[in-house]
Design a protein around this motif. Structure first.
Motif, PDB file in Angstrom:
ATOM      1  N   HIS A 111    -142.834 -54.162 -20.227  1.00  0.00           N
ATOM      2  CA  HIS A 111    -142.725 -54.935 -21.471  1.00  0.00           C
ATOM      3  C   HIS A 111    -141.464 -55.796 -21.450  1.00  0.00           C
ATOM      4  O   HIS A 111    -141.489 -56.964 -21.855  1.00  0.00           O
ATOM      5  N   SER A 112    -140.364 -55.237 -20.968  1.00  0.00           N
ATOM      6  CA  SER A 112    -139.103 -55.990 -20.936  1.00  0.00           C
ATOM      7  C   SER A 112    -139.204 -57.242 -20.089  1.00  0.00           C
ATOM      8  O   SER A 112    -138.514 -58.230 -20.343  1.00  0.00           O
ATOM      9  N   PHE A 113    -140.057 -57.202 -19.067  1.00  0.00           N
ATOM     10  CA  PHE A 113    -140.246 -58.369 -18.201  1.00  0.00           C
ATOM     11  C   PHE A 113    -141.523 -59.140 -18.544  1.00  0.00           C
ATOM     12  O   PHE A 113    -141.895 -60.065 -17.843  1.00  0.00           O
ATOM     13  N   LEU A 114    -142.184 -58.755 -19.623  1.00  0.00           N
ATOM     14  CA  LEU A 114    -143.410 -59.400 -20.099  1.00  0.00           C
ATOM     15  C   LEU A 114    -144.456 -59.551 -18.997  1.00  0.00           C
ATOM     16  O   LEU A 114    -144.996 -60.632 -18.745  1.00  0.00           O
ATOM     17  N   ALA A 115    -144.740 -58.431 -18.335  1.00  0.00           N
ATOM     18  CA  ALA A 115    -145.829 -58.403 -17.354  1.00  0.00           C
ATOM     19  C   ALA A 115    -147.133 -58.751 -18.060  1.00  0.00           C
ATOM     20  O   ALA A 115    -147.309 -58.460 -19.247  1.00  0.00           O
ATOM     21  N   ARG A 116    -148.029 -59.361 -17.339  1.00  0.00           N
ATOM     22  CA  ARG A 116    -149.315 -59.761 -17.919  1.00  0.00           C
ATOM     23  C   ARG A 116    -150.146 -58.534 -18.292  1.00  0.00           C
ATOM     24  O   ARG A 116    -150.814 -58.507 -19.332  1.00  0.00           O
ATOM     25  N   GLU A 117    -150.112 -57.510 -17.435  1.00  0.00           N
ATOM     26  CA  GLU A 117    -150.987 -56.351 -17.626  1.00  0.00           C
ATOM     27  C   GLU A 117    -150.387 -55.156 -16.894  1.00  0.00           C
ATOM     28  O   GLU A 117    -149.721 -55.311 -15.875  1.00  0.00           O
ATOM     29  N   ILE A 118    -150.671 -53.978 -17.404  1.00  0.00           N
ATOM     30  CA  ILE A 118    -150.302 -52.728 -16.742  1.00  0.00           C
ATOM     31  C   ILE A 118    -151.610 -52.003 -16.441  1.00  0.00           C
ATOM     32  O   ILE A 118    -152.396 -51.736 -17.361  1.00  0.00           O
ATOM     33  N   ASP A 120    -146.643 -64.245 -14.715  1.00  0.00           N
ATOM     34  CA  ASP A 120    -147.818 -64.220 -13.850  1.00  0.00           C
ATOM     35  C   ASP A 120    -147.769 -63.081 -12.818  1.00  0.00           C
ATOM     36  O   ASP A 120    -148.030 -63.269 -11.656  1.00  0.00           O
ATOM     37  N   PHE A 121    -147.441 -61.889 -13.298  1.00  0.00           N
ATOM     38  CA  PHE A 121    -147.568 -60.706 -12.456  1.00  0.00           C
ATOM     39  C   PHE A 121    -148.070 -59.549 -13.306  1.00  0.00           C
ATOM     40  O   PHE A 121    -147.908 -59.526 -14.521  1.00  0.00           O
ATOM     41  N   SER A 122    -148.722 -58.620 -12.635  1.00  0.00           N
ATOM     42  CA  SER A 122    -149.185 -57.391 -13.272  1.00  0.00           C
ATOM     43  C   SER A 122    -148.593 -56.212 -12.527  1.00  0.00           C
ATOM     44  O   SER A 122    -148.192 -56.338 -11.372  1.00  0.00           O
ATOM     45  N   VAL A 123    -148.570 -55.081 -13.173  1.00  0.00           N
ATOM     46  CA  VAL A 123    -148.056 -53.853 -12.577  1.00  0.00           C
ATOM     47  C   VAL A 123    -149.201 -52.847 -12.548  1.00  0.00           C
ATOM     48  O   VAL A 123    -149.898 -52.672 -13.545  1.00  0.00           O
ATOM     49  N   ALA A 124    -149.388 -52.198 -11.395  1.00  0.00           N
ATOM     50  CA  ALA A 124    -150.392 -51.150 -11.261  1.00  0.00           C
ATOM     51  C   ALA A 124    -149.697 -49.872 -10.809  1.00  0.00           C
ATOM     52  O   ALA A 124    -148.816 -49.907  -9.953  1.00  0.00           O
ATOM     53  N   VAL A 125    -150.102 -48.758 -11.390  1.00  0.00           N
ATOM     54  CA  VAL A 125    -149.520 -47.460 -11.046  1.00  0.00           C
ATOM     55  C   VAL A 125    -150.652 -46.562 -10.555  1.00  0.00           C
ATOM     56  O   VAL A 125    -151.613 -46.311 -11.280  1.00  0.00           O
ATOM     57  N   TYR A 126    -150.506 -46.106  -9.320  1.00  0.00           N
ATOM     58  CA  TYR A 126    -151.543 -45.312  -8.672  1.00  0.00           C
ATOM     59  C   TYR A 126    -151.320 -43.822  -8.924  1.00  0.00           C
ATOM     60  O   TYR A 126    -150.355 -43.243  -8.443  1.00  0.00           O
ATOM     61  N   THR A 127    -152.191 -43.213  -9.666  1.00  0.00           N
ATOM     62  CA  THR A 127    -152.198 -41.776  -9.952  1.00  0.00           C
ATOM     63  C   THR A 127    -150.816 -41.139 -10.006  1.00  0.00           C
ATOM     64  O   THR A 127    -150.541 -40.149  -9.324  1.00  0.00           O
ATOM     65  N   ALA A 128    -149.965 -41.691 -10.793  1.00  0.00           N
ATOM     66  CA  ALA A 128    -148.625 -41.109 -10.960  1.00  0.00           C
ATOM     67  C   ALA A 128    -148.757 -39.842 -11.782  1.00  0.00           C
ATOM     68  O   ALA A 128    -149.249 -39.873 -12.903  1.00  0.00           O
ATOM     69  N   GLU A 129    -148.328 -38.737 -11.215  1.00  0.00           N
ATOM     70  CA  GLU A 129    -148.446 -37.467 -11.922  1.00  0.00           C
ATOM     71  C   GLU A 129    -147.328 -37.259 -12.925  1.00  0.00           C
ATOM     72  O   GLU A 129    -147.336 -36.295 -13.661  1.00  0.00           O
ATOM     73  N   ASN A 130    -146.368 -38.133 -12.957  1.00  0.00           N
ATOM     74  CA  ASN A 130    -145.226 -38.002 -13.849  1.00  0.00           C
ATOM     75  C   ASN A 130    -145.468 -38.878 -15.086  1.00  0.00           C
ATOM     76  O   ASN A 130    -145.224 -40.078 -15.070  1.00  0.00           O
ATOM     77  N   ALA A 131    -145.948 -38.256 -16.152  1.00  0.00           N
ATOM     78  CA  ALA A 131    -146.300 -39.002 -17.370  1.00  0.00           C
ATOM     79  C   ALA A 131    -145.085 -39.707 -17.970  1.00  0.00           C
ATOM     80  O   ALA A 131    -145.213 -40.794 -18.546  1.00  0.00           O
ATOM     81  N   PHE A 132    -143.904 -39.103 -17.840  1.00  0.00           N
ATOM     82  CA  PHE A 132    -142.684 -39.736 -18.345  1.00  0.00           C
ATOM     83  C   PHE A 132    -142.398 -41.023 -17.567  1.00  0.00           C
ATOM     84  O   PHE A 132    -142.056 -42.050 -18.152  1.00  0.00           O
ATOM     85  N   ALA A 133    -142.554 -40.988 -16.232  1.00  0.00           N
ATOM     86  CA  ALA A 133    -142.304 -42.173 -15.404  1.00  0.00           C
ATOM     87  C   ALA A 133    -143.254 -43.307 -15.779  1.00  0.00           C
ATOM     88  O   ALA A 133    -142.844 -44.464 -15.855  1.00  0.00           O
ATOM     89  N   VAL A 134    -144.500 -42.981 -16.020  1.00  0.00           N
ATOM     90  CA  VAL A 134    -145.466 -44.021 -16.397  1.00  0.00           C
ATOM     91  C   VAL A 134    -145.080 -44.638 -17.737  1.00  0.00           C
ATOM     92  O   VAL A 134    -145.119 -45.859 -17.896  1.00  0.00           O
ATOM     93  N   GLY A 135    -144.674 -43.818 -18.691  1.00  0.00           N
ATOM     94  CA  GLY A 135    -144.209 -44.355 -19.973  1.00  0.00           C
ATOM     95  C   GLY A 135    -143.009 -45.270 -19.791  1.00  0.00           C
ATOM     96  O   GLY A 135    -142.913 -46.333 -20.406  1.00  0.00           O
ATOM     97  N   ALA A 136    -142.080 -44.859 -18.918  1.00  0.00           N
ATOM     98  CA  ALA A 136    -140.900 -45.688 -18.651  1.00  0.00           C
ATOM     99  C   ALA A 136    -141.290 -47.004 -17.990  1.00  0.00           C
ATOM    100  O   ALA A 136    -140.713 -48.054 -18.289  1.00  0.00           O
ATOM    101  N   ILE A 137    -142.270 -46.976 -17.091  1.00  0.00           N
ATOM    102  CA  ILE A 137    -142.736 -48.206 -16.444  1.00  0.00           C
ATOM    103  C   ILE A 137    -143.336 -49.148 -17.483  1.00  0.00           C
ATOM    104  O   ILE A 137    -143.119 -50.361 -17.438  1.00  0.00           O
ATOM    105  N   ILE A 138    -144.080 -48.612 -18.429  1.00  0.00           N
ATOM    106  CA  ILE A 138    -144.637 -49.446 -19.503  1.00  0.00           C
ATOM    107  C   ILE A 138    -143.508 -50.125 -20.268  1.00  0.00           C
ATOM    108  O   ILE A 138    -143.569 -51.323 -20.564  1.00  0.00           O
ATOM    109  N   ARG A 139    -142.467 -49.382 -20.550  1.00  0.00           N
ATOM    110  CA  ARG A 139    -141.318 -49.965 -21.259  1.00  0.00           C
ATOM    111  C   ARG A 139    -140.669 -51.069 -20.434  1.00  0.00           C
ATOM    112  O   ARG A 139    -140.337 -52.143 -20.949  1.00  0.00           O
ATOM    113  N   VAL A 140    -140.463 -50.831 -19.156  1.00  0.00           N
ATOM    114  CA  VAL A 140    -139.839 -51.831 -18.279  1.00  0.00           C
ATOM    115  C   VAL A 140    -140.754 -53.054 -18.138  1.00  0.00           C
ATOM    116  O   VAL A 140    -140.300 -54.202 -18.214  1.00  0.00           O
TER     117      VAL A 140
END
Length: 172
Positions: free
Chosen positions: A46-53, A24-44
């Protein structure tokens, strides 16, 4: 406990199988200019089964950094602050911003249900107007001469702390 890779299932079936396990949590990323970091956040996430990114703005994400996990996740893109706030209306928004923190990640007593964890760009953080609209602003204590953590690391620390508090009786 990690699930075995569903190599024989299509992504829609995997998403359906994971839906009842989502947290029961979601993750939001505000205009992150680092495309690699955003991809890594998506992976993380997923590991914690966030409801939404939720990706705010038009910054891209690097799919290789997510190690294919983007195909199993609900990734919502919104264009700006107003669209984000409309999308998460009714849910508490907790921003992570060390310099404007109101509380330490480790000092809070509990995460609220359906919380949206908002992370900013590594370079500019989260703009002041968005921080003012957040229900809480947390900081992660760090002790070296470096002023900040990499975005993917910070998000992983917060998601891990969320999980630690919710799964105290379960082993991995």
């Amino acid at each position: 406990m990690a699930l075995f890779p569903p190599l024989d299932m299509n992504p829609e079936d995997v998403r359906a199988a994971l839906a009842p396990l989502r947290n029961d949590f979601s993750v939001a990323v505000y205009t992150a200019e680092n495309a690699f970091a955003v991809g890594a956040i998506i992976r993380v996430a997923h590991s914690f089964l966030a409801r939404e990114i939720i990706l705010i703005g038009s910054s891209p994400h690097y799919e290789k950094a997510s190690m294919g996990m983007e195909k199993y996740e609900t990734i919502t893109r919104v264009q700006d602050d107003d669209a984000f706030l409309q999308h998460v209306a009714g849910r508490p928004v907790w921003a992570l911003e060390k310099d404007r923190a109101r509380a330490s990640l480790y000092g809070i007593t509990a995460f609220p249900k359906n919380v949206v964890l908002l992370f900013g760009s590594e370079r500019f953080g989260i703009p002041a107007p968005m921080l003012e609209r957040a229900d809480e602003v947390l900081g992660i204590p760090i002790y070296g001469v470096n002023h900040s953590l990499p975005l993917a690391v910070a998000s992983g620390i917060v998601m891990s702390e969320w999980a630690r508090r919710h799964y105290v009786d379960k082993t991995f």
